[in-house]
Motif scaffolding. Structure first.
Motif, mmCIF file in Angstrom:
data_model
loop_
_atom_site.group_PDB
_atom_site.id
_atom_site.type_symbol
_atom_site.label_atom_id
_atom_site.label_comp_id
_atom_site.label_asym_id
_atom_site.label_seq_id
_atom_site.Cartn_x
_atom_site.Cartn_y
_atom_site.Cartn_z
ATOM 1 N N LEU A 143 0.821 -1.215 0.000
ATOM 2 C CA LEU A 143 0.000 0.000 0.000
ATOM 3 C C LEU A 143 0.854 1.264 0.000
ATOM 4 C CD1 LEU A 143 -2.825 -0.961 2.546
ATOM 5 C CD2 LEU A 143 -3.008 -0.828 0.061
ATOM 6 N N ALA A 200 5.730 3.720 -3.567
ATOM 7 C CA ALA A 200 6.937 4.549 -3.620
ATOM 8 C C ALA A 200 7.029 5.510 -2.442
ATOM 9 C CB ALA A 200 6.968 5.335 -4.917
ATOM 10 N N SER A 201 5.891 5.755 -1.774
ATOM 11 C CA SER A 201 5.925 6.706 -0.658
ATOM 12 C C SER A 201 6.666 6.151 0.543
ATOM 13 C CB SER A 201 4.499 7.068 -0.241
ATOM 14 O OG SER A 201 3.837 7.661 -1.309
ATOM 15 N N SER A 247 7.850 4.991 3.957
ATOM 16 C CA SER A 247 7.412 5.273 5.319
ATOM 17 C C SER A 247 6.569 6.530 5.416
ATOM 18 C CB SER A 247 8.641 5.423 6.215
ATOM 19 O OG SER A 247 9.380 6.554 5.811
ATOM 20 N N GLU A 248 6.520 7.326 4.353
ATOM 21 C CA GLU A 248 5.776 8.576 4.431
ATOM 22 C C GLU A 248 4.285 8.391 4.184
ATOM 23 O OE1 GLU A 248 7.799 11.432 1.983
ATOM 24 O OE2 GLU A 248 9.706 10.865 2.839
ATOM 25 N N SER A 249 3.868 7.172 3.848
ATOM 26 C CA SER A 249 2.449 6.936 3.604
ATOM 27 C C SER A 249 1.711 6.756 4.918
ATOM 28 C CB SER A 249 2.264 5.692 2.729
ATOM 29 O OG SER A 249 0.899 5.370 2.660
#
Lengths: 198, 253
Positions: free
Chosen positions: A36, A39-40, A42-44
């Motif tokens: 989920l 590419a984000s 840990s920032e997701s």
């Protein structure tokens, strides 16, 4: 404690099965979060919240110990957080510290704290309790620390494993010394909060 | 286990934990400990030369340097990154491809180590519109220059000055006198881009359209395989929760 005798197999078999399923489901939750996040990484925040939901469901289903002794948890957790953050504070860049914006801190820490508390409830609450019953505290410390490090690998890479195993062991020791998982949760949340500036 | 045995065991675990923490903190690595899964925001971008119109005051950007041993002419894994939070540039050179150095010849002994450096540089006014700093990747082994064999997995990462949009494109040139060329670019994070290492030379990002820009398709859409995987993982989670719940109910009765 069982007086030195291992528990009968008839008693441990269901616990072993439950622990195995719990660990496999934990691995699924880590994979789900990784997919989920994309590419984000840990920032997701949304992927982080889904992960927290998975851990909560698993922890509650497997029997989450109720929080106890809030004052001792807060004091021990604060001390644990100090141990975790002081080395980073010593290496921090004062100019960067002063420039870190405060604007996004509240929503960020709300999500980070949710994830941190559910991780501790699962790893140092449910999982720790089951493994302690089966194999003792030493095994529980190591397995929960390895799981803690493993969940961060898809987000940050393998280089975080030594530090996260050590931090996982410290959080597990807080669990042992205070008798409940809340101290580990307090330390984890405070260390994460300090991470905004560090 | 007796009470005395338990106390001894706990004391042993405590010592083991302290030793593990000491070792982990002493290991070279990223300067900031990472405990949880929500990444802290990056510090403001550090420019070598702040562009006109940008109001910012930061410390200078850092360079990264690592010396790795050479065994049988091949350097071991090289991972180097600058020290900002998060790093503005990173080079991961992995696997057996690596940097081979010339063997000993005559009176010249074979190099025992390779030093790899990432140096931030200010863009020249003649450069295309570059986002942030130029990062120069160099490697030396004593008096010789190692050879690079890209195995297709060696990556260079650059953090953009701000997150997208618009997406940025990686630029590469072998030397300052050569023209920039665009290389296939992947979005590796909210504001982090990656490209295959082309060799020693200069790397930078641009947000302007660039001739022959070849960009990767990361994040260009959700693949059906991702959806299938997510569905399977969610079903596995639901199955695990129900199974564990049923097991507890059965053991209670």
């Amino acid at each position: 404690m069982n007086g030195g005798f291992p528990p009968p197999r008839a008693m441990t078999a269901p616990l072993t099965a439950r622990t195995t399923i719990l660990l496999l489901a934990f691995a699924c939750a880590v994979c789900l979060r990784s997919v989920l996040s994309g590419a984000s990484g840990s920032e997701s925040m949304s992927a982080g919240l889904v992960f927290a939901g998975c851990l909560t469901a698993l922890g509650v289903a497997a029997g989450l110990p109720a929080p106890r002794r809030p004052m001792i948890s807060v004091l021990s957790g604060t001390l644990g957080a100090a141990v975790l953050t002081v080395p980073a504070l010593l290496r921090a860049d004062p100019v960067s510290l002063a420039q870190r914006p405060i604007a996004g801190f509240v929503p960020w820490i709300a999500v980070a704290a949710t994830v941190a508390v559910t991780e501790e409830a699962f790893l140092r609450g449910t999982l720790f309790g089951l493994i302690t019953q089966l194999h003792g505290e030493a095994a529980a410390v190591l397995v929960s620390a390895i799981a803690f490090a493993g969940l961060h690998v898809p987000l940050y890479g393998w280089h975080v494993v030594p530090l996260d195993i050590a931090v996982g062991m410290l959080l597990a020791m807080l669990r042992i010394l205070t008798g409940n998982w809340c101290a580990a949760a307090v330390a984890h949340v405070l260390a994460d909060a300090a991470g905004w500036w560090l | 286990m007796t009470a005395g045995g338990s106390t001894r065991s706990r004391r042993g675990l405590l010592y083991l934990t302290a030793a593990a923490l000491a070792v982990a903190w002493l290991l070279p690595g990223r300067p900031v400990p990472i405990y949880d899964g929500i990444g802290a925001p990056d510090e403001p971008y550090r420019y070598v030369s702040v562009p006109p119109g940008v109001q910012i005051r930061t410390r200078p950007p850092t360079l990264a340097k690592v010396t790795v041993p050479v065994e049988r002419g091949v350097a071991s894994v090289v991972e180097l990154f600058t020290s900002e939070q998060g790093p503005q540039a990173e080079a991961d050179i992995t696997g057996p491809s690596l940097l081979t150095v010339p063997p000993a010849s005559g009176s010249t002994p074979a190099p025992r180590s390779i030093t790899v450096t990432l140096t931030p540089l200010a863009p020249d006014p003649a450069d295309p519109q570059i986002d942030g700093n130029i990062y120069r990747l160099t490697w030396v082994a004593g008096s010789s220059t190692p050879t690079f064999h890209n195995n297709g997995a060696d990556l260079f990462y650059l953090r953009a000055t701000v997150g997208p949009p618009p997406r940025a494109t990686f630029l590469y040139r072998h030397g300052p006198s050569e023209p920039w060329r665009a290389v296939a670019t992947e979005l590796a994070g909210a504001d982090i881009y990656s490209a295959l290492i082309q060799g020693a030379g200069d790397y930078a990002l641009t947000r302007r359209p660039f001739p022959a820009a070849a960009t990767g398709n990361a994040n260009s859409g959700t693949s059906p395989w991702s959806l299938i995987l997510v569905t399977i993982l969610i079903l596995a989670m639901v199955g695990a929760v129900l199974t564990i719940r049923l097991m507890r109910i059965r053991s209670a009765t």
